[in-house]
Design a protein around this motif. Structure first.
Motif, PDB file in Angstrom:
ATOM      1  N   ALA A  53     -12.109 -30.506   1.517  1.00 33.55           N
ATOM      2  CA  ALA A  53     -12.420 -31.850   1.179  1.00 33.55           C
ATOM      3  C   ALA A  53     -11.259 -32.420   0.471  1.00 33.55           C
ATOM      4  N   PRO A  54     -11.347 -33.663   0.129  1.00 29.04           N
ATOM      5  CA  PRO A  54     -10.264 -34.392  -0.470  1.00 29.04           C
ATOM      6  C   PRO A  54      -9.944 -33.785  -1.771  1.00 29.04           C
ATOM      7  N   ALA A  55      -9.708 -34.652  -2.752  1.00 29.12           N
ATOM      8  CA  ALA A  55      -9.408 -34.074  -4.033  1.00 29.12           C
ATOM      9  C   ALA A  55     -10.648 -33.421  -4.533  1.00 29.12           C
ATOM     10  N   THR A  56     -11.444 -32.937  -3.682  1.00 31.31           N
ATOM     11  CA  THR A  56     -12.616 -32.222  -4.126  1.00 31.31           C
ATOM     12  C   THR A  56     -12.509 -30.761  -3.846  1.00 31.31           C
ATOM     13  N   THR A  57     -11.845 -30.355  -2.824  1.00 27.05           N
ATOM     14  CA  THR A  57     -11.781 -28.933  -2.560  1.00 27.05           C
ATOM     15  C   THR A  57     -10.907 -28.585  -1.422  1.00 27.05           C
ATOM     16  N   SER A  58     -10.928 -27.305  -1.128  1.00 23.73           N
ATOM     17  CA  SER A  58     -10.146 -26.804  -0.044  1.00 23.73           C
ATOM     18  C   SER A  58     -10.963 -27.009   1.192  1.00 23.73           C
ATOM     19  N   PRO A  59     -10.365 -26.733   2.322  1.00 26.20           N
ATOM     20  CA  PRO A  59     -11.082 -26.911   3.541  1.00 26.20           C
ATOM     21  C   PRO A  59     -12.401 -26.240   3.453  1.00 26.20           C
ATOM     22  N   ALA A  60     -13.373 -26.901   3.584  1.00 23.12           N
ATOM     23  CA  ALA A  60     -14.633 -26.267   3.599  1.00 23.12           C
ATOM     24  C   ALA A  60     -15.480 -27.080   4.530  1.00 23.12           C
ATOM     25  N   THR A  62      -5.806 -31.043   3.218  1.00 19.30           N
ATOM     26  CA  THR A  62      -6.070 -29.770   2.568  1.00 19.30           C
ATOM     27  C   THR A  62      -5.981 -28.615   3.551  1.00 19.30           C
ATOM     28  N   TRP A  63      -6.489 -28.805   4.766  1.00 22.56           N
ATOM     29  CA  TRP A  63      -6.354 -27.751   5.772  1.00 22.56           C
ATOM     30  C   TRP A  63      -4.893 -27.482   6.076  1.00 22.56           C
ATOM     31  N   ARG A  64      -4.079 -28.538   6.139  1.00 26.42           N
ATOM     32  CA  ARG A  64      -2.650 -28.348   6.380  1.00 26.42           C
ATOM     33  C   ARG A  64      -2.015 -27.578   5.224  1.00 26.42           C
ATOM     34  N   GLN A  65      -2.510 -27.813   4.033  1.00 28.73           N
ATOM     35  CA  GLN A  65      -1.984 -27.073   2.884  1.00 28.73           C
ATOM     36  C   GLN A  65      -2.326 -25.592   3.003  1.00 28.73           C
ATOM     37  N   ILE A  66      -3.562 -25.306   3.410  1.00 30.92           N
ATOM     38  CA  ILE A  66      -3.952 -23.908   3.593  1.00 30.92           C
ATOM     39  C   ILE A  66      -3.104 -23.260   4.687  1.00 30.92           C
ATOM     40  N   GLU A  67      -2.820 -24.009   5.760  1.00 31.51           N
ATOM     41  CA  GLU A  67      -1.955 -23.481   6.808  1.00 31.51           C
ATOM     42  C   GLU A  67      -0.559 -23.174   6.277  1.00 31.51           C
ATOM     43  N   SER A  68      -0.039 -24.058   5.418  1.00 28.29           N
ATOM     44  CA  SER A  68       1.289 -23.845   4.858  1.00 28.29           C
ATOM     45  C   SER A  68       1.326 -22.631   3.942  1.00 28.29           C
ATOM     46  N   LEU A  69       0.252 -22.435   3.181  1.00 28.44           N
ATOM     47  CA  LEU A  69       0.200 -21.309   2.252  1.00 28.44           C
ATOM     48  C   LEU A  69       0.035 -19.979   2.974  1.00 28.44           C
ATOM     49  N   SER A  70      -0.581 -20.012   4.162  1.00 28.84           N
ATOM     50  CA  SER A  70      -0.947 -18.761   4.828  1.00 28.84           C
ATOM     51  C   SER A  70      -0.140 -18.452   6.086  1.00 28.84           C
ATOM     52  N   GLY A  71       0.494 -19.470   6.676  1.00 29.61           N
ATOM     53  CA  GLY A  71       1.173 -19.267   7.948  1.00 29.61           C
ATOM     54  C   GLY A  71       0.229 -19.176   9.131  1.00 29.61           C
ATOM     55  N   GLN A  72      -1.050 -19.479   8.924  1.00 27.10           N
ATOM     56  CA  GLN A  72      -2.057 -19.435   9.989  1.00 27.10           C
ATOM     57  C   GLN A  72      -2.245 -20.816  10.596  1.00 27.10           C
ATOM     58  N   THR A  73      -2.548 -20.868  11.883  1.00 29.00           N
ATOM     59  CA  THR A  73      -2.895 -22.128  12.539  1.00 29.00           C
ATOM     60  C   THR A  73      -4.406 -22.252  12.549  1.00 29.00           C
ATOM     61  N   LEU A  74      -4.924 -23.236  11.842  1.00 26.86           N
ATOM     62  CA  LEU A  74      -6.365 -23.401  11.695  1.00 26.86           C
ATOM     63  C   LEU A  74      -6.890 -24.650  12.390  1.00 26.86           C
TER      64      LEU A  74
END
Length: 475
Positions: A462-469, A74-86
């Motif tokens: 979290a997994p199929a539970t949420t976004s990186p949190a 999920t964190w990798r997905q957020i990185e892909s959506l934003s272009g940010q390295t987290l």
């Protein structure tokens, strides 16, 4: 501002910002989400600030080991959506001072416990004795009785950047955020929940409470007080002159289990190393806490570094405090889950408020008080006016200082995930429900703390539970 909102998120820290994004994405374009933050975004009053949290697959509890791979995706997905390295993978060590813990009940929080959980979940780890560890990482000084476990994908989650990224992405999907808007009360008004602030009363169908140390304050009058413990913790940054030795590619994040527990980072965020003692602080409240570091813990940390990682030391850059918000149960043991539900009949209507405490090692065995079936009110892309649930719901998201800090929204499969992702996204199958703590950062804690929440698989996702949190991680 429009005072009617299908979803209101109270608190926009690690958990709240993640909830805000995933709800906004799922509800767009027909519904908008409102986020209410007591302070300025990025403040240091809670558990979600600072640069770093530990993210890791190596866990000593099965429930978090199962969540951790999804958190990474999920964190990798957020990185892909934003272009940010987290996420920065540095590799990670769990080191146990066997001699100092001899005779103690570690409840599986030892090298054998970590190794057993890793084997059950297919996580590749290396077991090392003291000589093998120091041969690979000369920065450590050991006595010879220590044992260690290494996992190559452990690393650092940039907590501050992650929160800002979630907020920015949420706004891109139409979410509104109001800073300096403390929520004074929540009122059950039958078919909706009234969210009371100093200058406005909002009406919501669903409210996600991610208020960390102020959870009971926000929920006052709706349910009995939740048995949460709030402590004041601290971390110190040291301006080490040994920058190459402690660069992210040369030094792993680590957790030390001994007479006292510590966690440490190489040079990241600041031109300095970072060390914190896990759960070494006094019990406080959100109002009674101070921002003054404890000199005794400062000294204790320095003594630990002199003995075991002397190269991390240098002039103190600064020490900052933070809060842990901890659900019931011994901190070193799996949390027991609990649900509390209160129902009230009003004529032919029935308003329900659900409070779900952080799930324990087996969420399926969570103790339920006055169980009830929640209304099927998922977040769907429907025309305006069609998105209505029959009953209001309030869900507090409790951070937990644990190796895993999942976010609050339970999400279905992504509509068309980015190439390197695969984390949860898309529609909500049901209103968000919490699964941990920092504090919160516990992240957590996740719960998740001024950059000092202990490690989680991903401080908020979290997994199929949420976004990186994460407790994504310790930190």
């Amino acid at each position: 501002m429009n005072t009617d909102h299908p979803f209101v998120v109270v608190g926009c820290g690690g958990i709240g910002s993640a909830a805000l994004f995933w709800l906004a994405r799922a509800a767009a374009p027909y519904s908008r989400v409102l986020g209410l933050e007591r302070h300025n975004l990025g403040h240091d009053h809670g558990a979600s600030q600072d640069h770093s949290r530990i993210i890791r697959l190596a866990q000593h509890q099965d429930v978090y080991a199962a969540l951790a791979p999804h958190a990474y995706r999920t964190w990798r997905q957020i990185e892909s959506l934003s272009g940010q390295t987290l996420v920065t993978e540095t590799g990670g060590l769990v080191i146990e001072d066997v001699q100092s813990r001899r005779g103690l009940d570690t409840a599986g929080r030892d090298i054998d416990g970590y190794a057993a959980v890793a084997a059950r979940h297919g996580v590749d780890v290396e077991l090392l004795d003291a000589d093998e560890l120091t041969a690979r990482w000369h920065q450590f000084r050991l006595h010879g009785t220590e044992r260690a476990l290494y996992q190559r994908r452990s690393g650092i989650l940039d907590a501050r950047r992650a929160n800002a990224t979630h907020i920015a992405l949420a706004r891109g999907y139409g979410a509104q955020v109001r800073e300096n808007s403390p929520v004074r009360a929540l009122h059950d008004a039958g078919r909706h929940v009234e969210v009371v602030t100093d200058d406005e009363i909002y009406r919501a169908e669903h409210v996600v409470v991610a208020a960390d140390a102020r959870t009971n304050e926000v929920l006052d009058g709706l349910v009995p007080a939740l048995p949460l413990t709030v402590t004041q913790e601290q971390v110190t940054y040291y301006a080490t002159p040994n920058l190459l030795d402690f660069a992210p590619g040369r030094f792993p994040v680590f957790m030390w289990h001994g007479a006292e527990n510590y966690y440490g980072f190489g040079v990241y965020g600041e031109v300095a190393t970072k060390l914190g003692q896990h759960m070494g602080g006094p019990e406080v409240t959100a109002d009674s806490r101070t921002f003054e570091p404890d000199p005794l813990r400062r000294k204790r940390q320095e003594e630990f570094l002199v003995e075991h990682v002397p190269g991390m030391l240098g002039p103190e850059l600064y020490t900052k405090t933070c809060l842990y918000t901890i659900p019931p149960g011994p901190a070193s043991r799996p949390r027991s889950g609990a649900r509390r539900a209160a129902g009230q009949r009003r004529g032919r209507r029935r308003a329900r408020v659900q409070v779900r405490l952080a799930a324990g090692p087996d969420p399926g065995r969570a103790r339920t008080l006055r169980p009830h079936r929640l209304p099927g009110a998922g977040v769907r892309a429907r025309p305006p006016g069609a998105h209505r649930s029959r009953l209001p719901e309030v869900v507090p998201c409790l951070t937990q200082h644990s190796p895993a800090q999942p976010g609050p929204a339970r999400l279905g499969p992504p509509p068309s995930p980015p190439s390197r992702s695969g984390g949860p996204a898309g529609r909500c199958r049901r209103p968000p429900t919490p699964t941990r703590t920092c504090s919160t950062p516990t992240w957590s804690g996740s719960g998740p703390a001024a950059g000092c929440s202990p490690g989680t698989p991903a401080s908020w996702p979290a997994p199929a539970t949420t976004s990186p949190a994460t407790s994504a991680g310790t930190g």
